[in-house]
Design a protein around this motif. Sequence first.
Motif, PDB file in Angstrom:
ATOM      1  N   MET A 181     -13.296  23.856   9.922  1.00 54.24           N
ATOM      2  CA  MET A 181     -13.967  22.700   9.155  1.00 54.24           C
ATOM      3  C   MET A 181     -13.365  22.780   7.889  1.00 54.24           C
ATOM      4  O   MET A 181     -13.110  21.830   7.350  1.00 54.24           O
ATOM      5  N   ALA A 182     -12.703  23.783   7.139  1.00 53.31           N
ATOM      6  CA  ALA A 182     -12.100  23.720   5.947  1.00 53.31           C
ATOM      7  C   ALA A 182     -10.861  23.030   5.874  1.00 53.31           C
ATOM      8  O   ALA A 182     -10.514  22.110   5.146  1.00 53.31           O
ATOM      9  N   ASP A 183     -10.139  22.922   6.974  1.00 53.33           N
ATOM     10  CA  ASP A 183      -8.852  22.138   7.403  1.00 53.33           C
ATOM     11  C   ASP A 183      -9.265  20.777   7.316  1.00 53.33           C
ATOM     12  O   ASP A 183      -8.537  19.961   6.666  1.00 53.33           O
ATOM     13  N   PHE A 184     -10.610  20.294   7.883  1.00 53.46           N
ATOM     14  CA  PHE A 184     -11.127  18.887   7.885  1.00 53.46           C
ATOM     15  C   PHE A 184     -11.201  18.557   6.533  1.00 53.46           C
ATOM     16  O   PHE A 184     -10.921  17.516   6.198  1.00 53.46           O
ATOM     17  N   ASP A 185     -11.947  19.242   5.882  1.00 54.38           N
ATOM     18  CA  ASP A 185     -12.226  18.893   4.534  1.00 54.38           C
ATOM     19  C   ASP A 185     -11.165  18.769   3.400  1.00 54.38           C
ATOM     20  O   ASP A 185     -11.187  17.755   2.708  1.00 54.38           O
ATOM     21  N   GLN A 186     -10.042  19.686   3.538  1.00 54.10           N
ATOM     22  CA  GLN A 186      -8.804  19.717   2.952  1.00 54.10           C
ATOM     23  C   GLN A 186      -8.224  18.260   3.132  1.00 54.10           C
ATOM     24  O   GLN A 186      -7.764  17.525   2.518  1.00 54.10           O
ATOM     25  N   SER A 187      -8.111  18.238   4.531  1.00 53.79           N
ATOM     26  CA  SER A 187      -7.282  16.959   4.978  1.00 53.79           C
ATOM     27  C   SER A 187      -8.033  15.802   4.461  1.00 53.79           C
ATOM     28  O   SER A 187      -7.274  14.582   3.976  1.00 53.79           O
ATOM     29  N   LYS A 188      -9.212  15.893   4.560  1.00 55.71           N
ATOM     30  CA  LYS A 188     -10.069  14.541   4.191  1.00 55.71           C
ATOM     31  C   LYS A 188      -9.940  14.184   2.687  1.00 55.71           C
ATOM     32  O   LYS A 188      -9.694  13.162   2.465  1.00 55.71           O
ATOM     33  N   THR A 189      -9.961  15.351   1.857  1.00 54.94           N
ATOM     34  CA  THR A 189      -9.877  15.285   0.374  1.00 54.94           C
ATOM     35  C   THR A 189      -8.533  14.655   0.124  1.00 54.94           C
ATOM     36  O   THR A 189      -8.341  13.549  -0.752  1.00 54.94           O
ATOM     37  N   LYS A 190      -7.519  15.197   0.667  1.00 56.81           N
ATOM     38  CA  LYS A 190      -6.250  14.795   0.497  1.00 56.81           C
ATOM     39  C   LYS A 190      -5.739  13.149   0.879  1.00 56.81           C
ATOM     40  O   LYS A 190      -5.388  12.413   0.053  1.00 56.81           O
ATOM     41  N   LEU A 191      -6.387  13.068   1.960  1.00 52.50           N
ATOM     42  CA  LEU A 191      -6.402  11.503   2.444  1.00 52.50           C
ATOM     43  C   LEU A 191      -7.054  10.700   1.527  1.00 52.50           C
ATOM     44  O   LEU A 191      -6.597   9.507   1.021  1.00 52.50           O
ATOM     45  N   GLY A 192      -8.297  10.944   1.045  1.00 52.78           N
ATOM     46  CA  GLY A 192      -9.054  10.251   0.022  1.00 52.78           C
ATOM     47  C   GLY A 192      -8.308  10.240  -1.256  1.00 52.78           C
ATOM     48  O   GLY A 192      -8.167   9.064  -1.848  1.00 52.78           O
ATOM     49  N   ALA A 193      -7.643  11.014  -1.697  1.00 50.98           N
ATOM     50  CA  ALA A 193      -6.989  11.020  -3.065  1.00 50.98           C
ATOM     51  C   ALA A 193      -5.746  10.262  -2.833  1.00 50.98           C
ATOM     52  O   ALA A 193      -5.382   9.567  -3.745  1.00 50.98           O
ATOM     53  N   ALA A 194      -5.055  10.201  -1.540  1.00 50.36           N
ATOM     54  CA  ALA A 194      -3.825   9.400  -1.497  1.00 50.36           C
ATOM     55  C   ALA A 194      -4.274   7.897  -1.469  1.00 50.36           C
ATOM     56  O   ALA A 194      -3.653   7.040  -1.861  1.00 50.36           O
ATOM     57  N   ARG A 195      -5.543   7.689  -0.832  1.00 49.39           N
ATOM     58  CA  ARG A 195      -5.923   6.327  -0.531  1.00 49.39           C
ATOM     59  C   ARG A 195      -6.229   5.617  -1.937  1.00 49.39           C
ATOM     60  O   ARG A 195      -6.088   4.750  -2.359  1.00 49.39           O
ATOM     61  N   GLY A 196      -6.849   6.434  -2.941  1.00 54.21           N
ATOM     62  CA  GLY A 196      -7.173   6.251  -4.291  1.00 54.21           C
ATOM     63  C   GLY A 196      -5.832   6.013  -5.053  1.00 54.21           C
ATOM     64  O   GLY A 196      -6.058   5.054  -5.929  1.00 54.21           O
ATOM     65  N   ALA A 197      -4.857   6.788  -4.891  1.00 47.29           N
ATOM     66  CA  ALA A 197      -3.636   6.617  -5.483  1.00 47.29           C
ATOM     67  C   ALA A 197      -3.151   5.318  -5.195  1.00 47.29           C
ATOM     68  O   ALA A 197      -2.676   4.590  -6.016  1.00 47.29           O
ATOM     69  N   VAL A 198      -3.002   4.858  -3.995  1.00 48.74           N
ATOM     70  CA  VAL A 198      -2.530   3.565  -3.440  1.00 48.74           C
ATOM     71  C   VAL A 198      -3.642   2.485  -4.036  1.00 48.74           C
ATOM     72  O   VAL A 198      -2.816   1.494  -4.466  1.00 48.74           O
ATOM     73  N   LEU A 199      -4.468   2.704  -4.131  1.00 45.77           N
ATOM     74  CA  LEU A 199      -5.453   1.614  -4.807  1.00 45.77           C
ATOM     75  C   LEU A 199      -4.970   1.649  -6.265  1.00 45.77           C
ATOM     76  O   LEU A 199      -5.126   0.350  -6.657  1.00 45.77           O
ATOM     77  N   ASP A 200      -4.995   2.486  -7.016  1.00 43.79           N
ATOM     78  CA  ASP A 200      -4.674   2.637  -8.442  1.00 43.79           C
ATOM     79  C   ASP A 200      -3.251   1.766  -8.574  1.00 43.79           C
ATOM     80  O   ASP A 200      -3.056   1.013  -9.529  1.00 43.79           O
ATOM     81  N   LYS A 201      -2.256   2.211  -7.879  1.00 45.65           N
ATOM     82  CA  LYS A 201      -0.993   1.529  -8.020  1.00 45.65           C
ATOM     83  C   LYS A 201      -0.995   0.105  -7.558  1.00 45.65           C
ATOM     84  O   LYS A 201      -0.092  -0.607  -8.258  1.00 45.65           O
ATOM     85  N   GLU A 202      -1.767  -0.214  -6.548  1.00 45.22           N
ATOM     86  CA  GLU A 202      -1.876  -1.606  -6.298  1.00 45.22           C
ATOM     87  C   GLU A 202      -2.398  -2.511  -7.339  1.00 45.22           C
ATOM     88  O   GLU A 202      -2.155  -3.658  -7.657  1.00 45.22           O
ATOM     89  N   ARG A 203      -3.417  -1.998  -8.146  1.00 49.06           N
ATOM     90  CA  ARG A 203      -3.969  -2.513  -9.294  1.00 49.06           C
ATOM     91  C   ARG A 203      -3.086  -2.580 -10.246  1.00 49.06           C
ATOM     92  O   ARG A 203      -2.929  -3.623 -11.116  1.00 49.06           O
ATOM     93  N   ALA A 204      -2.419  -1.534 -10.577  1.00 44.54           N
ATOM     94  CA  ALA A 204      -1.202  -1.471 -11.533  1.00 44.54           C
ATOM     95  C   ALA A 204      -0.077  -2.602 -11.182  1.00 44.54           C
ATOM     96  O   ALA A 204       0.216  -3.367 -12.258  1.00 44.54           O
ATOM     97  N   LEU A 205       0.155  -2.676 -10.035  1.00 40.09           N
ATOM     98  CA  LEU A 205       1.225  -3.808  -9.944  1.00 40.09           C
ATOM     99  C   LEU A 205       0.498  -5.202 -10.141  1.00 40.09           C
ATOM    100  O   LEU A 205       1.276  -6.150 -10.466  1.00 40.09           O
ATOM    101  N   ASP A 206      -0.439  -5.592  -9.598  1.00 38.90           N
ATOM    102  CA  ASP A 206      -1.255  -6.380  -9.911  1.00 38.90           C
ATOM    103  C   ASP A 206      -1.361  -6.957 -11.465  1.00 38.90           C
ATOM    104  O   ASP A 206      -1.117  -8.126 -11.764  1.00 38.90           O
ATOM    105  N   ALA A 207      -1.727  -5.863 -12.027  1.00 33.89           N
ATOM    106  CA  ALA A 207      -1.566  -6.133 -13.844  1.00 33.89           C
ATOM    107  C   ALA A 207      -0.142  -6.455 -14.126  1.00 33.89           C
ATOM    108  O   ALA A 207       0.022  -7.368 -15.039  1.00 33.89           O
ATOM    109  N   ALA A 208       0.772  -5.791 -13.546  1.00 34.74           N
ATOM    110  CA  ALA A 208       2.173  -6.085 -13.928  1.00 34.74           C
ATOM    111  C   ALA A 208       2.602  -7.699 -13.691  1.00 34.74           C
ATOM    112  O   ALA A 208       3.258  -8.255 -14.428  1.00 34.74           O
ATOM    113  N   ARG A 209       2.232  -7.878 -12.477  1.00 36.07           N
ATOM    114  CA  ARG A 209       2.256  -9.276 -12.040  1.00 36.07           C
ATOM    115  C   ARG A 209       1.804 -10.435 -13.076  1.00 36.07           C
ATOM    116  O   ARG A 209       2.520 -11.331 -13.433  1.00 36.07           O
ATOM    117  N   LEU A 210       0.627  -9.999 -13.243  1.00 37.33           N
ATOM    118  CA  LEU A 210      -0.255 -10.900 -14.387  1.00 37.33           C
ATOM    119  C   LEU A 210       0.628 -10.858 -15.463  1.00 37.33           C
ATOM    120  O   LEU A 210       0.823 -12.040 -16.305  1.00 37.33           O
TER     121      LEU A 210
END
Length: 161
Positions: A1-30
């Motif tokens: 279960m620990a591997d699942f939680d670690q993988s899930k946390t890593k995936l969530g952090a990576a998704r959050g980072a992509v979302l933040d970078k997409e927002r930064a890209l939108d702000a740069a375009r604007l």
Amino acid sequence: MADFDQSKTKLGAARGAVLDKERALDAARLALARAKTERSEAERRGGADALAEADGAVKAREASLGKARKELDGARGKLSGAFEGFAGFTDPRQRIAELSDATPILLLPLRIETRFKPKDGQSGTTAGGQLWVRVYPDDIAVDAFEDNLSESEISRTEAYW
């Protein structure tokens, strides 16, 4: 279960980072669009100093846009790696027992259309035909929210306040 939680946390952090970078890209375009608008206004006014300053601002915004694109590509690469690490947990037949009973599972409504199509050379819906299935997700699964405000929203808010 620990591997699942670690993988899930890593995936969530990576998704959050992509979302933040997409927002930064939108702000740069604007910001680039605003800089180009200001450059056009400076060109109309005819001031050489103001035009040179506006050109510099446009170049700086283009550079920050390129940097934001590279950062987004890097974040997407990390997300791909995180998803590959999580992919082993995606088969529900094997991993459902590892989920906590405290985690609800949401099944969204779908619209399903089915049709029977005869094979080539057959007529009607006799045996041996094909079942065609179309699946349409419900509107709740559509995400169309934009974080950045448009120029008209900003100006109307300023006028209101």
